[in-house]
Design an enzyme around this catalytic site. Structure first.
Site, PDB file in Angstrom:
ATOM      1  N   THR A 105      35.832  39.118   3.386  1.00  0.00           N
ATOM      2  CA  THR A 105      35.840  37.783   2.786  1.00  0.00           C
ATOM      3  C   THR A 105      35.799  37.847   1.267  1.00  0.00           C
ATOM      4  O   THR A 105      36.144  36.876   0.592  1.00  0.00           O
ATOM      5  CB  THR A 105      34.636  36.961   3.281  1.00  0.00           C
ATOM      6  OG1 THR A 105      33.441  37.754   3.117  1.00  0.00           O
ATOM      7  CG2 THR A 105      34.784  36.583   4.746  1.00  0.00           C
ATOM      8  N   ASP A 143      31.009  45.284  -2.952  1.00  0.00           N
ATOM      9  CA  ASP A 143      30.310  46.566  -2.971  1.00  0.00           C
ATOM     10  C   ASP A 143      29.681  46.849  -4.325  1.00  0.00           C
ATOM     11  O   ASP A 143      28.520  47.269  -4.421  1.00  0.00           O
ATOM     12  CB  ASP A 143      31.265  47.690  -2.590  1.00  0.00           C
ATOM     13  CG  ASP A 143      31.740  47.598  -1.155  1.00  0.00           C
ATOM     14  OD1 ASP A 143      31.174  46.799  -0.391  1.00  0.00           O
ATOM     15  OD2 ASP A 143      32.694  48.313  -0.799  1.00  0.00           O
TER      16      ASP A 143
END
Length: 387
Positions: free
Chosen positions: A35, A175
């Site tokens: 997403t 991340d």
């Protein structure tokens, strides 16, 4: 590895004390997969597994890199002139830290070189964001040493640019932001459009539960093409629907949006996953904030079905972990990370952890697969200076 061990390694390599030692963690994504590059919602938390870097500045335009995990060059040290750094010129592990230096310099920041020694306990290829940990620890160290004054979200953006442009992997922002911004004992609810954040308390042990990470030991690589194909498909879906990103397709308007896509079956599947996954993230946040933590289990399992059937990035080993864990009494389970291998997470009552672990190990042995690596995930601190 501890700060002192990495510091000692630096001295052995470069013959002087480093100016400091920093760390950045790997991450588990609780919910919100694929997403982030659709401007959507994600919910990662940091792992206690970290990449540690001992770093000193240089003034001669040279970047020297060494990893205790992987060596490069005849003496184990890679020496790179800063003027030679160029996107996709390096296919080794050194591309990640070198890409960060390149991104900082390209943005106008006066980085004149560095000596860096790294050591990591973040499993590589396991979907736990080892590359982002490597990028963020270097970015944070250089930000501190060169007094660049960049905020954590700005470091995350630069690290994403390093991975997207320099390394050539089309990853989203999750991340790097997780490695830079997560807080101990919390999951990070992140809106990847504007990078607004909310730290959500996530203390499973206090409620008698545990979250397992099961590394299937099936390796994946974001830059191998399949990840990029999914991203391109999502962008095509947004274009066909006339929105900036799939985040702009409302959950209650999903059926109408899918109907508008007609016979674009692959795009329909990708759109359905992203829109429903954003809704799942919001549902998990609501459940956690209301204290109904056990109820997130079925939501995690829904997410796996979507990743398996709509996004089609699971694999037999990940499905085996999820199916076996659920049969053994888990509250919920799903793959985590980019897909095509890597890890699954399993939410379970603390009393059921041993039985679930043994069941998964037995299932892998019966399928003649390499034994998985299993460990408990406890939300840890984000990137920080150690020394």
């Amino acid at each position: 590895m501890g700060a002192q061990q990495v510091r000692d390694g630096f001295v052995g390599l470069y013959g002087a004390e480093p100016e400091g030692v920093w760390s950045a963690p790997g991450r588990v994504n609780l919910i919100g997969e694929h997403t982030d590059y659709n401007d959507g919602f994600v919910m990662p938390f940091a792992l206690p597994h970290t990449t540690v870097a001992a770093v000193s500045r240089r003034t001669d335009g040279v970047l020297r890199l060494h990893s205790a995990n992987t060596t490069a060059g005849a003496d184990g040290v890679a020496e790179l002139p800063l003027t030679a750094l160029a996107p996709e010129s390096d296919r080794n592990w050194t591309a990640y830290p070198a890409g960060v230096v390149w991104a900082l310099r390209a943005a106008g920041h006066p980085v004149t070189g560095a000596d860096i020694h790294l050591a990591s306990t973040v499993p590589t290829g396991a979907g736990l964001s080892s590359s982002a940990a490597l990028e963020v620890v270097v970015a944070l160290a250089l930000n501190d040493l060169y007094e660049l004054g960049l905020q954590r979200w700005q470091l995350a953006r630069l690290c994403q640019r390093a991975e997207n442009v320099y390394v050539g992997a089309p990853t989203g922002i999750m991340d790097q932001t997780a490695a830079a911004c997560c807080a101990e004992g919390h999951a990070l609810f992140l809106d990847t459009r504007d990078l607004s954040q909310r730290q959500i308390p996530f203390d499973l042990a206090a409620e008698g539960m545990r979250l397992l990470v099961v590394d299937t030991r099936v390796k994946h690589a974001h830059s191998d093409g399949e990840y990029g194909k999914r991203r391109a498909g999502c962008e095509k879906g947004a274009a066909l629907l006339g929105v900036d990103a799939l985040r702009d397709v409302p959950y209650d308007g999903l059926d109408a949006a899918l109907a508008r896509l007609g016979d674009e079956e692959e795009v329909r599947r990708l759109v359905r996953h992203v829109v429903t996954e954003d809704e799942r993230v919001e549902r998990v946040v609501s459940l956690l904030e209301s204290g109904d933590t056990r109820a997130i289990g079925p939501v995690l399992t829904e997410g796996h079905a979507s990743l398996r059937d709509d996004f089609r990035i699971s694999c037999p080993e990940l499905d085996l972990v999820v199916d076996t864990a659920l049969e053994a009494g888990a509250l919920g389970a799903r793959m985590t990370g980019g897909g095509f291998g890597g890890s699954a997470i399993v939410l379970a009552e603390a009393s059921g952890i041993d039985a679930i672990t043994k069941a998964v190990e037995a299932a892998f042995a019966a399928a003649d697969l390499t034994a998985p690596r299993t460990f408990e995930a406890v939300p840890a601190a984000g990137a920080r200076r150690l020394v």
